[in-house]
Design a protein around this motif. Structure first.
Motif, PDB file in Angstrom:
ATOM      1  N   CYS A  44       0.814  -1.205   0.000  1.00  0.00           N
ATOM      2  CA  CYS A  44       0.000   0.000   0.000  1.00  0.00           C
ATOM      3  C   CYS A  44       0.858   1.269   0.000  1.00  0.00           C
ATOM      4  CB  CYS A  44      -0.920  -0.017   1.217  1.00  0.00           C
ATOM      5  SG  CYS A  44      -2.411   0.978   1.035  1.00  0.00           S
ATOM      6  N   ILE A  47       1.486   3.054  -3.368  1.00  0.00           N
ATOM      7  CA  ILE A  47       0.353   3.621  -4.122  1.00  0.00           C
ATOM      8  C   ILE A  47       0.114   5.041  -3.632  1.00  0.00           C
ATOM      9  CG2 ILE A  47      -2.070   3.306  -4.746  1.00  0.00           C
ATOM     10  CD1 ILE A  47      -1.708   0.329  -3.960  1.00  0.00           C
ATOM     11  N   LYS A  49      -2.459   7.643  -4.464  1.00  0.00           N
ATOM     12  CA  LYS A  49      -3.768   8.214  -4.157  1.00  0.00           C
ATOM     13  C   LYS A  49      -4.548   7.350  -3.166  1.00  0.00           C
ATOM     14  CE  LYS A  49      -4.296  10.566  -8.616  1.00  0.00           C
ATOM     15  NZ  LYS A  49      -5.142  10.700  -9.846  1.00  0.00           N
ATOM     16  N   GLY A  51      -7.798   6.868  -2.864  1.00  0.00           N
ATOM     17  CA  GLY A  51      -8.806   6.036  -3.516  1.00  0.00           C
ATOM     18  C   GLY A  51      -8.202   4.808  -4.162  1.00  0.00           C
ATOM     19  N   ASP A  52      -7.024   4.959  -4.760  1.00  0.00           N
ATOM     20  CA  ASP A  52      -6.342   3.814  -5.383  1.00  0.00           C
ATOM     21  C   ASP A  52      -5.876   2.827  -4.328  1.00  0.00           C
ATOM     22  OD1 ASP A  52      -6.733   4.981  -7.846  1.00  0.00           O
ATOM     23  OD2 ASP A  52      -4.715   5.843  -7.986  1.00  0.00           O
ATOM     24  N   LYS A  53      -5.453   3.345  -3.177  1.00  0.00           N
ATOM     25  CA  LYS A  53      -5.061   2.466  -2.067  1.00  0.00           C
ATOM     26  C   LYS A  53      -6.256   1.624  -1.618  1.00  0.00           C
ATOM     27  CE  LYS A  53      -1.297   4.946   0.350  1.00  0.00           C
ATOM     28  NZ  LYS A  53      -1.044   6.182  -0.382  1.00  0.00           N
ATOM     29  N   MET A  55      -8.943   0.814  -3.295  1.00  0.00           N
ATOM     30  CA  MET A  55      -9.309  -0.171  -4.296  1.00  0.00           C
ATOM     31  C   MET A  55      -8.352  -1.355  -4.298  1.00  0.00           C
ATOM     32  SD  MET A  55     -12.060   0.990  -5.157  1.00  0.00           S
ATOM     33  CE  MET A  55     -12.307  -0.587  -5.937  1.00  0.00           C
ATOM     34  N   ALA A  56      -7.053  -1.077  -4.189  1.00  0.00           N
ATOM     35  CA  ALA A  56      -6.057  -2.155  -4.195  1.00  0.00           C
ATOM     36  C   ALA A  56      -6.267  -3.093  -3.009  1.00  0.00           C
ATOM     37  CB  ALA A  56      -4.648  -1.568  -4.165  1.00  0.00           C
ATOM     38  N   GLN A 217     -16.959   8.237  -6.509  1.00  0.00           N
ATOM     39  CA  GLN A 217     -15.556   7.972  -6.782  1.00  0.00           C
ATOM     40  C   GLN A 217     -15.248   6.521  -6.422  1.00  0.00           C
ATOM     41  OE1 GLN A 217     -13.077  10.721  -4.598  1.00  0.00           O
ATOM     42  NE2 GLN A 217     -14.182  12.529  -5.352  1.00  0.00           N
ATOM     43  N   SER A 218     -14.364   5.887  -7.154  1.00  0.00           N
ATOM     44  CA  SER A 218     -13.901   4.553  -6.762  1.00  0.00           C
ATOM     45  C   SER A 218     -13.248   4.663  -5.390  1.00  0.00           C
ATOM     46  CB  SER A 218     -12.887   4.010  -7.773  1.00  0.00           C
ATOM     47  OG  SER A 218     -13.522   3.605  -8.957  1.00  0.00           O
ATOM     48  N   GLY A 219     -13.651   3.783  -4.490  1.00  0.00           N
ATOM     49  CA  GLY A 219     -13.127   3.824  -3.128  1.00  0.00           C
ATOM     50  C   GLY A 219     -14.084   4.451  -2.135  1.00  0.00           C
TER      51      GLY A 219
END
Length: 285
Positions: A44, A47, A49, A51-53, A55-56, A217-219
């Motif tokens: 983590c 990564i 952003k 939101g990207d964290k 999602m991952a 938003q994703s996340g």
């Protein structure tokens, strides 16, 4: 000699923290859980952003079996179980991982600390009633401490509803811990603070509209508002956007695992008639 004494003090403090932490933590599998947590936290870190964290970390748990009531136990402890998740523990696990990574930390001990911060009133475990059972309570308590922020009222279309939260004490027989009279009275006291509680939500019918879909938003964490009397929310999940269309990544009790819904989020909500709409929460950064 002075340096040696300082080293001893630091070592003692670390050992003392570990001992205190161990007294409060219940692992499903300590060896595999702690190893996996450390690995995920390191991943983590790479990564950028938030939101990207989210999602991952969320996608890591796809396929994990749905198991309910994994937090129940006597005494109440900070339960860590990465092998079995329900909708709430799935979201809490992901958020605690990301919150810890955002602090630049990569130890499972830091994760446990942040999991307790998210799960319990004031960030401190103090018996069964200190767990933030009602999602309205979870949102308000964590928002007050700067962990989360509700963004429902930032969406282009939203309404308000009013609920008196008393479902738990009115259904005492469904909650083993409430057989204890002290727990029961404490929960009644907590519920009194949510008499005629007003909160924002986005109606299911408005989820079909383009402006609403664009605002997700994703996340994003979504709390699904129920029509059940004296209860606010019955399900949690995380939004995944595919080609601009929101889908729900969640621990599904009906399909028995963590998965992305087979239909878009607005259709998922439309098919569940007991759900009135959603609240949207984001990790504060």
């Amino acid at each position: 000699m002075k340096r040696y004494a300082i080293t001893l003090l630091i070592s003692f403090a670390i050992l003392q923290f570990h001992a205190i932490a161990q007294e409060k933590v219940r692992f499903h599998n300590e060896t595999s859980d702690t190893l996996k947590l450390n690995e995920l936290l390191v991943e983590c870190q790479g990564i950028k952003k938030t939101g990207d964290k989210i999602m991952a970390m969320a996608h890591h748990f796809e396929g994990t079996p749905y198991v309910g009531h994994t937090l129940e136990g006597d005494p109440e402890m900070v339960t860590v179980n990465l092998d079995e998740l329900d909708c709430t523990t799935f979201v809490e696990t992901v958020l605690a991982l990301v919150y810890t990574a955002e602090e630049g930390r990569t130890s499972w001990r830091d994760y446990v600390y942040n999991l307790e911060r998210l799960r319990y009133r004031g960030g401190n475990l103090d018996g069964y009633p200190s767990r933030l059972h009602y999602i309205s309570d979870w949102i308000i308590d964590n928002s007050h401490r700067g962990n989360l922020q509700e963004v429902t009222n930032r969406f282009p279309l939203y309404n308000h509803t009013t609920r008196t939260l008393s479902f738990m004490t009115e259904n005492r027989d469904k909650y083993k811990a409430l057989a204890d009279s002290a727990n029961y009275e404490r929960m009644k006291g907590i519920e009194l603070g949510y008499y005629s509680h007003q909160f924002p939500y986005i109606k299911t019918v408005d989820l079909r509209k383009k402006e609403t879909k664009n605002a997700f938003q994703s996340g994003d964490v979504v709390a699904l508002v129920t029509s059940l009397k004296n209860l606010d929310v019955t399900h949690l999940g995380i939004i995944v956007k595919k080609d601009g269309e929101p889908y729900l990544l969640h621990a599904s009790s009906s399909n028995g695992k963590v998965e992305v819904s087979s239909v878009p989020f607005d259709e998922f909500m439309r098919r569940n008639r007991s759900l009135l709409g959603v609240r949207v929460i984001r990790l504060k950064n």
